[in-house]
Design an enzyme around this catalytic site. Structure first.
Site, short mmCIF file in Angstrom:
data_model
loop_
_atom_site.label_atom_id
_atom_site.label_comp_id
_atom_site.label_asym_id
_atom_site.label_seq_id
_atom_site.Cartn_x
_atom_site.Cartn_y
_atom_site.Cartn_z
CG ASN A 71 63.55 74.50 28.61
OD1 ASN A 71 62.41 73.51 28.61
ND2 ASN A 71 64.63 73.63 28.99
CD1 TRP B 288 51.00 64.26 36.49
CD2 TRP B 288 50.65 64.77 34.23
NE1 TRP B 288 50.60 63.10 35.77
CE2 TRP B 288 50.46 63.41 34.30
CE3 TRP B 288 50.80 65.47 33.15
CZ2 TRP B 288 50.07 62.73 33.30
CZ3 TRP B 288 50.39 64.62 32.05
CH2 TRP B 288 50.11 63.22 32.18
CD1 TRP C 191 53.07 70.69 31.07
CD2 TRP C 191 53.18 70.45 33.08
NE1 TRP C 191 52.97 71.76 31.23
CE2 TRP C 191 52.88 71.57 32.66
CE3 TRP C 191 53.10 70.19 34.42
CZ2 TRP C 191 52.66 72.88 33.65
CZ3 TRP C 191 53.00 71.14 35.48
CH2 TRP C 191 52.61 72.74 34.89
CD1 TRP D 236 46.67 63.39 40.81
CD2 TRP D 236 48.76 64.46 41.58
NE1 TRP D 236 47.73 62.93 40.13
CE2 TRP D 236 48.87 63.57 40.40
CE3 TRP D 236 49.79 65.06 41.95
CZ2 TRP D 236 50.24 63.11 40.05
CZ3 TRP D 236 51.14 64.88 41.50
CH2 TRP D 236 51.21 63.98 40.55
CD1 TRP E 140 66.70 67.10 25.20
CD2 TRP E 140 65.00 65.88 25.73
NE1 TRP E 140 67.18 66.58 26.19
CE2 TRP E 140 66.10 65.61 26.62
CE3 TRP E 140 64.08 65.10 26.20
CZ2 TRP E 140 66.31 64.88 27.71
CZ3 TRP E 140 63.97 64.08 27.26
CH2 TRP E 140 65.32 64.06 27.82
CD GLU F 19 67.56 71.50 24.84
OE1 GLU F 19 66.19 71.17 25.07
OE2 GLU F 19 68.36 71.10 25.20
P1 FAD Z 1 65.43 76.31 22.13
O1 FAD Z 1 66.08 76.09 23.48
O2 FAD Z 1 65.89 77.41 21.06
O3 FAD Z 1 65.30 74.98 21.47
C1 FAD Z 1 64.97 74.67 20.02
C2 FAD Z 1 63.82 74.06 19.74
O4 FAD Z 1 63.92 72.71 20.05
C3 FAD Z 1 62.56 74.53 20.19
O5 FAD Z 1 62.00 75.48 19.64
C4 FAD Z 1 61.77 73.35 20.73
O6 FAD Z 1 61.10 73.08 19.29
C5 FAD Z 1 62.63 72.12 20.67
N1 FAD Z 1 62.75 71.99 22.21
C6 FAD Z 1 63.45 72.49 23.32
N2 FAD Z 1 63.52 72.12 24.55
C7 FAD Z 1 62.44 70.94 24.07
C8 FAD Z 1 62.13 70.25 25.03
N3 FAD Z 1 62.52 70.13 26.43
N4 FAD Z 1 61.26 69.05 24.73
C9 FAD Z 1 60.78 69.19 23.60
N5 FAD Z 1 61.04 69.99 22.43
C10 FAD Z 1 62.17 70.95 22.79
N6 FAD Z 1 57.82 73.04 23.79
C11 FAD Z 1 57.06 73.33 22.85
O7 FAD Z 1 57.49 73.43 21.75
N7 FAD Z 1 55.92 73.04 23.07
C12 FAD Z 1 55.20 73.05 24.16
O8 FAD Z 1 53.91 73.03 24.48
C13 FAD Z 1 56.08 72.78 25.39
N8 FAD Z 1 55.93 72.64 26.70
C14 FAD Z 1 56.70 72.37 27.63
C15 FAD Z 1 56.21 72.26 28.75
C16 FAD Z 1 57.08 71.84 29.88
C17 FAD Z 1 56.56 71.71 31.45
C18 FAD Z 1 58.55 72.07 29.63
C19 FAD Z 1 59.49 71.56 30.80
C20 FAD Z 1 58.80 72.22 28.35
C21 FAD Z 1 58.13 72.71 27.36
N9 FAD Z 1 58.52 72.74 26.18
C22 FAD Z 1 57.53 72.82 25.22
C23 FAD Z 1 59.75 72.53 25.80
C24 FAD Z 1 60.75 73.98 25.68
O9 FAD Z 1 60.39 74.57 27.05
C25 FAD Z 1 60.36 74.81 24.68
O10 FAD Z 1 60.50 74.37 23.07
C26 FAD Z 1 61.58 76.00 24.66
O11 FAD Z 1 61.60 76.75 25.78
C27 FAD Z 1 61.24 76.90 23.31
O12 FAD Z 1 61.96 77.99 23.41
P2 FAD Z 1 62.99 78.15 21.96
O13 FAD Z 1 62.31 78.01 20.76
O14 FAD Z 1 63.63 79.38 22.46
O15 FAD Z 1 63.78 76.83 22.39
#
Ligand code: FAD
Length: 474
Positions: A344, A362, A385, A309, A280, A277
């Protein structure tokens, strides 16, 4: 000699390359500066919650820096253009000889830095930028042809290879200055009229709190992450995103902490799925640098710009307020509205719902998310998005459309998460929780909960047709 550290998205003492470099010369007087730009942030839809979170974290940082003999000055102006003027004025006032800062990679931030460098050069002040927000500098993980990867898996493989070859280092926090600057640090006021309260117990501000959360997650959560991460009722993820998004912790600190506790993680041990993650996150930031049009919210896949849209303010509002009649969508949106954070799996479900069930642009969702999220970050939010809308690089194919009811049944089977956020459904039994209005009808109950605002099957067909038309039109 006076060194100035211009703090922006790097609100921490440890592993802060600019701060570390500014403190290398023992004879230099070191000051730090933060410039609030509320007008600019409003243009970027930064949430009021995130602004309060940043303010609080600055206050912590200011106290820590003071203890080291580094006063944190605070200035405010409207936008980035003015912030360059402010910086220059402060450099004059304090006879600054060298400015240190960590790069920000978004387009407007990058342009501001270029203007600042030019202005400082005209005034004979040395400026030095550092790569910081990522594990490795954007542009350093490339295909054999020297281009950015457009697909995640090969990017992550190349990144892992690079990391196995050479791990990034974390810079230590600076030592107490032998010659502290004799300047009073400013109190940190509210950053903007838009500032809004957030839950300090769930999200204690500051780089120390961030490190504590990382350590705890690494020792107690990372092993089980791959098993629990998709189920919002469990606290199976790190909830580090607000800290990463505001630079209260760095991705390098995350990587090195995990490797300290799980030495096999990079070679595919259990904790790898968490690092994945972080990768990502890295991918989306590298993409933003390679394709600055993403910062202007343009779709990565050209033909998707032709999708027609629907404009439906009422349905958009129902989605925003968590009143769509699809419990998993509504519970998720209420979690977002109340806390500024969303799991997420749920972000994927609600994004898919807005775009593929309501056929709403979106960018409406992207903007609304930013305006609410504590962890709002252009790269991750835009990436998420565009993934959900099938407009992005390596996105879900357009014909893959989540069924919101089935997603709920799969990821919140007993409805425990749903009931936490929608108390109106507390009396609905587990097996009916994903279709409560039908259950109420059958059993002659009244529920204070709306019927589904769209028929999923029909909406799916309409969306497929809209995407196919856009594709042909190209
Ligand atoms: P964990 O699962 O513990 O992951 C660790 C870290 O990895 C996160 O804190 C984050 O920095 C990074 N990460 C995890 N998943 C992703 C991902 N898919 N893409 C990029 N980085 C990721 N994340 C944001 O930080 N800011 C946003 O504005 C944001 N908007 C999102 C919008 C959509 C539509 C979607 C589908 C995902 C988005 N995410 C965003 C990614 C992700 O949902 C969140 O980072 C995650 O839910 C944060 O929770 P966590 O810290 O417990 O994540």
């Amino acid at each position: 000699k006076t060194h100035l550290v211009w703090l922006r998205n790097d609100l921490r003492l440890n592993d802060n390359p600019a701060l570390y470099a500014a403190c290398q010369d023992p004879d230099a007087r070191v000051i730090a500066l933060y410039i609030a730009t509320p007008g600019q942030w409003q243009q970027h839809d930064v949430s009021g919650r995130q602004l309060s979170f940043i303010r609080d974290s600055l206050q912590h940082l200011s106290e820590d820096l003071s203890g080291l003999g580094i006063p944190l000055l605070f200035a405010a102006c409207d936008d980035f253009t003015q912030s360059v003027e402010q910086l220059s004025g402060i450099c004059h006032r304090y006879e600054v000889t060298q400015v240190f800062y960590n790069y920000q990679y978004e387009l407007n931030e990058h342009r501001r830095d270029q203007r600042a460098e030019q202005k400082l050069a005209e005034e004979d002040i040395v400026s030095q930028g550092f790569h910081d927000g990522t594990l490795v500098p954007p542009g350093s993980v490339l295909t054999g042809k020297g281009t950015m990867y457009n697909v995640y898996t090969p990017f992550s493989k190349a990144l892992v290879k690079a990391l196995l070859h050479e791990l990034p280092e974390c810079y230590p926090a600076p030592d107490k200055r032998a010659h502290p600057a004799d300047i009073q640090a400013n109190d940190i006021p509210s950053l903007s009229e838009q500032s809004r309260d957030y839950d300090r117990e769930c999200f204690p501000p500051g780089h120390r709190a961030a490190l504590q959360r990382l350590r705890k997650f690494s020792q107690q959560g990372a092993e089980e992450y791959h098993r629990l991460r998709d189920f919002p009722e469990h606290a199976g993820t790190s909830v580090l995103s607000p800290y990463l998004a505001t630079g209260q912790i760095s991705a390098r600190q995350c990587l090195l902490r995990i490797l300290h506790d799980h030495p096999e993680a990079l070679s595919g041990g259990n904790a790898f799925s968490w690092l994945n993650e972080i990768f990502w996150r890295e991918f989306y930031i590298h993409l933003l640098v390679a394709y600055p049009a993403l910062c202007r919210h343009q779709p990565f896949t050209d033909w998707t710009a032709n999708v027609r849209w629907r404009k439906d303010d009422e349905q958009l509002r129902a989605w925003q307020q968590g009143k769509t009649g699809f419990p998993v969508v509504d519970a998720a949106m209420r979690q977002l509205n109340e806390t500024g954070w969303m799991h997420n799996r749920l972000r994927m479900i609600v994004a898919s719902f807005l775009v593929k069930d309501l056929l709403i642009d979106w960018r409406e969702g992207e903007r609304y998310f930013m305006s609410q999220l504590l962890d709002g970050s252009l790269a991750a939010n835009n990436g998420g998005w565009q993934w959900a809308a099938s407009t992005g690089t390596d996105a879900a194919p357009y014909f893959r459309i989540f069924n919101p009811q089935l997603q709920g049944e799969r990821f919140d089977p007993a409805g425990n998460f749903i009931r936490r956020w929608i108390p109106e459904l507390s009396a609905v039994p587990d097996k009916a929780i994903h279709d409560p209005v039908n259950w109420a009808k059958k059993h002659g109950k009244t529920l204070d909960y709306p019927a589904q605002i769209v028929d999923h099957k029909q909406a799916r067909q309409t969306t497929l047709q809209a995407y196919e038309a856009a594709r042909k039109h190209n």
